[in-house]
Write a protein that holds these residues in place. Structure first.
Motif, PDB file in Angstrom:
ATOM      1  N   ALA A   1       3.596   8.642  -0.013  1.00  0.00           N
ATOM      2  CA  ALA A   1       4.021   7.244   0.005  1.00  0.00           C
ATOM      3  C   ALA A   1       5.473   7.103   0.449  1.00  0.00           C
ATOM      4  N   GLU A   2       6.312   8.036  -0.010  1.00  0.00           N
ATOM      5  CA  GLU A   2       7.727   7.892   0.287  1.00  0.00           C
ATOM      6  C   GLU A   2       7.992   7.973   1.788  1.00  0.00           C
ATOM      7  N   ALA A   3       7.365   8.948   2.457  1.00  0.00           N
ATOM      8  CA  ALA A   3       7.564   9.104   3.902  1.00  0.00           C
ATOM      9  C   ALA A   3       7.039   7.875   4.648  1.00  0.00           C
TER      10      ALA A   3
ATOM     11  N   THR B   1       0.807  -1.217   0.000  1.00  0.00           N
ATOM     12  CA  THR B   1       0.000   0.000   0.000  1.00  0.00           C
ATOM     13  C   THR B   1       0.838   1.264   0.000  1.00  0.00           C
ATOM     14  N   SER B   2       2.122   1.160   0.294  1.00  0.00           N
ATOM     15  CA  SER B   2       2.907   2.390   0.460  1.00  0.00           C
ATOM     16  C   SER B   2       4.174   2.481  -0.368  1.00  0.00           C
ATOM     17  N   HIS B   3       4.526   1.448  -1.119  1.00  0.00           N
ATOM     18  CA  HIS B   3       5.761   1.563  -1.901  1.00  0.00           C
ATOM     19  C   HIS B   3       5.630   2.677  -2.939  1.00  0.00           C
ATOM     20  N   PRO B   4       6.538   3.647  -2.907  1.00  0.00           N
ATOM     21  CA  PRO B   4       6.401   4.793  -3.824  1.00  0.00           C
ATOM     22  C   PRO B   4       6.346   4.379  -5.293  1.00  0.00           C
ATOM     23  N   ASP B   5       7.048   3.322  -5.642  1.00  0.00           N
ATOM     24  CA  ASP B   5       7.062   2.927  -7.050  1.00  0.00           C
ATOM     25  C   ASP B   5       5.766   2.244  -7.472  1.00  0.00           C
ATOM     26  N   LEU B   6       5.034   1.745  -6.499  1.00  0.00           N
ATOM     27  CA  LEU B   6       3.739   1.148  -6.837  1.00  0.00           C
ATOM     28  C   LEU B   6       2.618   2.175  -6.726  1.00  0.00           C
TER      29      LEU B   6
ATOM     30  N   ALA C   1       9.339   5.026   6.818  1.00  0.00           N
ATOM     31  CA  ALA C   1       9.089   4.649   8.220  1.00  0.00           C
ATOM     32  C   ALA C   1       8.868   3.144   8.330  1.00  0.00           C
ATOM     33  N   ILE C   2       8.116   2.611   7.384  1.00  0.00           N
ATOM     34  CA  ILE C   2       7.818   1.179   7.416  1.00  0.00           C
ATOM     35  C   ILE C   2       9.090   0.366   7.239  1.00  0.00           C
ATOM     36  N   ALA C   3       9.919   0.786   6.270  1.00  0.00           N
ATOM     37  CA  ALA C   3      11.140   0.045   5.983  1.00  0.00           C
ATOM     38  C   ALA C   3      12.093   0.100   7.173  1.00  0.00           C
ATOM     39  N   ALA C   4      12.167   1.289   7.818  1.00  0.00           N
ATOM     40  CA  ALA C   4      13.062   1.434   8.966  1.00  0.00           C
ATOM     41  C   ALA C   4      12.580   0.548  10.111  1.00  0.00           C
ATOM     42  N   ALA C   5      11.270   0.542  10.336  1.00  0.00           N
ATOM     43  CA  ALA C   5      10.710  -0.281  11.415  1.00  0.00           C
ATOM     44  C   ALA C   5      10.985  -1.759  11.152  1.00  0.00           C
ATOM     45  N   HIS C   6      10.810  -2.159   9.910  1.00  0.00           N
ATOM     46  CA  HIS C   6      11.018  -3.552   9.555  1.00  0.00           C
ATOM     47  C   HIS C   6      12.487  -3.937   9.701  1.00  0.00           C
ATOM     48  N   GLU C   7      13.350  -3.011   9.266  1.00  0.00           N
ATOM     49  CA  GLU C   7      14.789  -3.243   9.348  1.00  0.00           C
ATOM     50  C   GLU C   7      15.191  -3.556  10.795  1.00  0.00           C
ATOM     51  N   LEU C   8      14.560  -2.820  11.694  1.00  0.00           N
ATOM     52  CA  LEU C   8      14.891  -2.961  13.100  1.00  0.00           C
ATOM     53  C   LEU C   8      14.352  -4.264  13.679  1.00  0.00           C
ATOM     54  N   LEU C   9      13.162  -4.620  13.266  1.00  0.00           N
ATOM     55  CA  LEU C   9      12.484  -5.747  13.919  1.00  0.00           C
ATOM     56  C   LEU C   9      12.703  -7.083  13.224  1.00  0.00           C
ATOM     57  N   ARG C  10      13.169  -7.064  11.973  1.00  0.00           N
ATOM     58  CA  ARG C  10      13.284  -8.334  11.246  1.00  0.00           C
ATOM     59  C   ARG C  10      14.383  -9.214  11.835  1.00  0.00           C
ATOM     60  N   ASP C  11      15.440  -8.545  12.329  1.00  0.00           N
ATOM     61  CA  ASP C  11      16.577  -9.278  12.884  1.00  0.00           C
ATOM     62  C   ASP C  11      16.359  -9.453  14.391  1.00  0.00           C
ATOM     63  N   PRO C  12      16.248 -10.715  14.855  1.00  0.00           N
ATOM     64  CA  PRO C  12      15.945 -10.944  16.272  1.00  0.00           C
ATOM     65  C   PRO C  12      16.938 -10.242  17.206  1.00  0.00           C
ATOM     66  N   GLU C  13      18.192 -10.116  16.724  1.00  0.00           N
ATOM     67  CA  GLU C  13      19.197  -9.522  17.590  1.00  0.00           C
ATOM     68  C   GLU C  13      18.960  -8.022  17.784  1.00  0.00           C
ATOM     69  N   THR C  14      18.790  -7.299  16.679  1.00  0.00           N
ATOM     70  CA  THR C  14      18.545  -5.859  16.827  1.00  0.00           C
ATOM     71  C   THR C  14      17.200  -5.624  17.507  1.00  0.00           C
ATOM     72  N   ARG C  15      16.235  -6.522  17.243  1.00  0.00           N
ATOM     73  CA  ARG C  15      14.939  -6.375  17.890  1.00  0.00           C
ATOM     74  C   ARG C  15      15.099  -6.479  19.402  1.00  0.00           C
ATOM     75  N   ALA C  16      15.890  -7.461  19.823  1.00  0.00           N
ATOM     76  CA  ALA C  16      16.105  -7.652  21.265  1.00  0.00           C
ATOM     77  C   ALA C  16      16.803  -6.448  21.872  1.00  0.00           C
TER      78      ALA C  16
END
Lengths: 317, 109
Positions: A42-44, A30-35, A48-63
């Motif tokens: 969309a870009e903003a 729903t938010s990818h600027p290219d779509l 935010a979504i990508a940054a949040a995901h980046e942080l939470l996808r890796d169990p270590e950084t999430r912890a």
């Protein structure tokens, strides 16, 4: 400060890795600027979504985030460039268009078709709003040749369709050569209750022996006699609505153009009307006119006017 | 905008992209870099496109079949948007009375 990454993804702290992945994927759609190239926010959102995901996808950084060791800004991705920023460039070789002349807004498309397309899509409100799939029928294309005066003044004509039936076509006042008329709902039937397509009629206007057209103006070349040119006088000129009187000024020349205001083409709905431009052309009397020749022989002896003097000087050759 | 990137530079810049994947995208013409004697040369637009391809294939898990549907549609969308933008510019450059007439003319249809 950036927001809580869980909130950004619409999740709580107890979310599983799978939930994080699913939430992220849904938001990317729903938010990818290219779509969503027309969505300025969309870009903003995507950032935010990508940054949040980046942080939470890796169990270590999430912890580490959960423990308060890093904040949500810690892993923000560097600013990247989106394809849409380049996609609009006119030299972008990746742009593709459908075959020319087969719908689409290809290079040769009539802008009127583009408008019609936009307005039509809006008025139909998109297909399939009622749950089940339905679609408007295809448009049917025809061509029609009409006389000049009918195009200029408007009128009604009928065209015979391939299936033998016929269709009344109203020709709007001031129809131009090559213009396409759209008869809503007169095309092929729709699918599954969808509206019928439109009939698109491309109009060709047959040239007229007397009248020509320039925008909303009508052009006419009007022959006048030598005496009318020298002495001036009232003559009759044809217009698309019938003959009218026209005053030739004294001393008129060939090429001199007179304007008959409001005698041109009326544009339906606008109330504005073009003019008729009458170009004068001096015509010698037929045969040999002895009296005129004798007079002009005498007249020439006292004449010094040379209409070409200026021209020969300007030519500079 | 005349900067060009080599294959190695692209792999380094688009961190998620693997070399086999890049080769595959070139094979199926999702990206069309310039060819030079020493290999491929990529433009900014190619890099942005590769980022998009990574988003679609990795984050959204689109397989190559799906990409063959999505990418051509995106390319058509951008072509149509450009045409529309040009048309809008052309209309705005017209004299106001002509713009009025076009607006009224389209409203009639």
């Amino acid at each position: 400060m950036p927001d809580d990454p869980y909130k950004t993804l619409g999740l709580t702290k107890s979310a599983t890795a799978d939930e994080i992945r699913k939430a992220y994927r849904k938001l990317v759609r729903t938010s990818h600027p290219d779509l969503h190239p027309d969505d300025p926010q969309a870009e903003a959102r995507f950032k935010a979504i990508a940054a949040a995901h980046e942080l939470l996808r890796d169990p270590e950084t999430r912890a580490r985030y959960d423990a308060g060791e890093i904040d949500s800004a810690g892993v923000e991705r560097p600013r990247r460039q989106y394809y849409r920023d380049f996609a609009g460039a006119s030299d972008n070789a990746y742009q593709t268009r459908g075959a020319q002349g087969r719908g689409g807004f290809g290079g040769g498309a009539d802008p009127a078709d583009v408008f019609a397309e936009i307005l039509r899509n809006r008025s139909r409100g998109g297909a399939g709003t009622g749950g089940g799939f339905s679609a408007p029928g295809p448009d049917a294309r025809f061509t029609l040749t009409i006389p000049f005066l009918e195009a200029a003044r408007g009128g009604e004509t009928r065209i015979t369709l391939p299936d033998g039936s016929n269709l009344a076509v109203r020709i709007p006042q001031g129809t131009e050569d090559g213009q396409t008329l759209r008869l809503r709902g007169k095309g092929q039937p729709g699918y599954a209750g969808g509206p019928a397509g439109d009939a698109l009629i491309t109009v060709h206007v047959r040239p007229h022996p007397v009248f020509r057209r320039d925008g909303d103006d009508i052009l006419v070349i009007l022959p006048i006699t030598i005496d009318e040119a020298v002495l001036g006088g009232k003559v009759t000129a044809p217009t698309i609505d019938g003959p009218v009187g026209l005053t030739i000024p004294k001393g008129a020349s060939s090429g001199h153009t007179l304007r008959l205001r409001g005698r041109g083409i009326a544009r339906g709905g606008t109330g504005s009307k073009g003019d008729q431009r009458v170009e004068l052309r001096i015509v010698s009397p037929p045969g040999q006119d002895k009296a005129l020749a004798d007079f002009l022989t005498e007249w020439r002896k006292t004449q010094a006017h040379d209409p070409r003097a200026e021209m020969l000087k300007d030519a500079g050759t | 905008m005349s900067t060009r990137f080599t294959e190695d530079e692209v792999i380094a810049a688009v961190t998620r992209l693997t070399r086999p994947q890049l080769i595959r995208y070139i094979e199926v013409a999702f990206v069309r870099p310039e060819r030079a004697e020493q290999g491929y040369l990529f433009r900014q637009v190619d890099l942005a496109r590769l980022e998009l391809l990574c988003d679609l294939s990795q984050d959204l898990e689109l397989d190559e079949n799906a990409l063959h549907v999505v990418i051509p549609l995106l390319d058509q969308l951008h072509a149509a948007r450009l045409d529309l933008a040009r048309l809008t510019d052309t209309l705005r450059a017209l004299p106001p009375d002509l713009q009025d007439r076009i607006a009224r003319y389209t409203a009639q249809r």
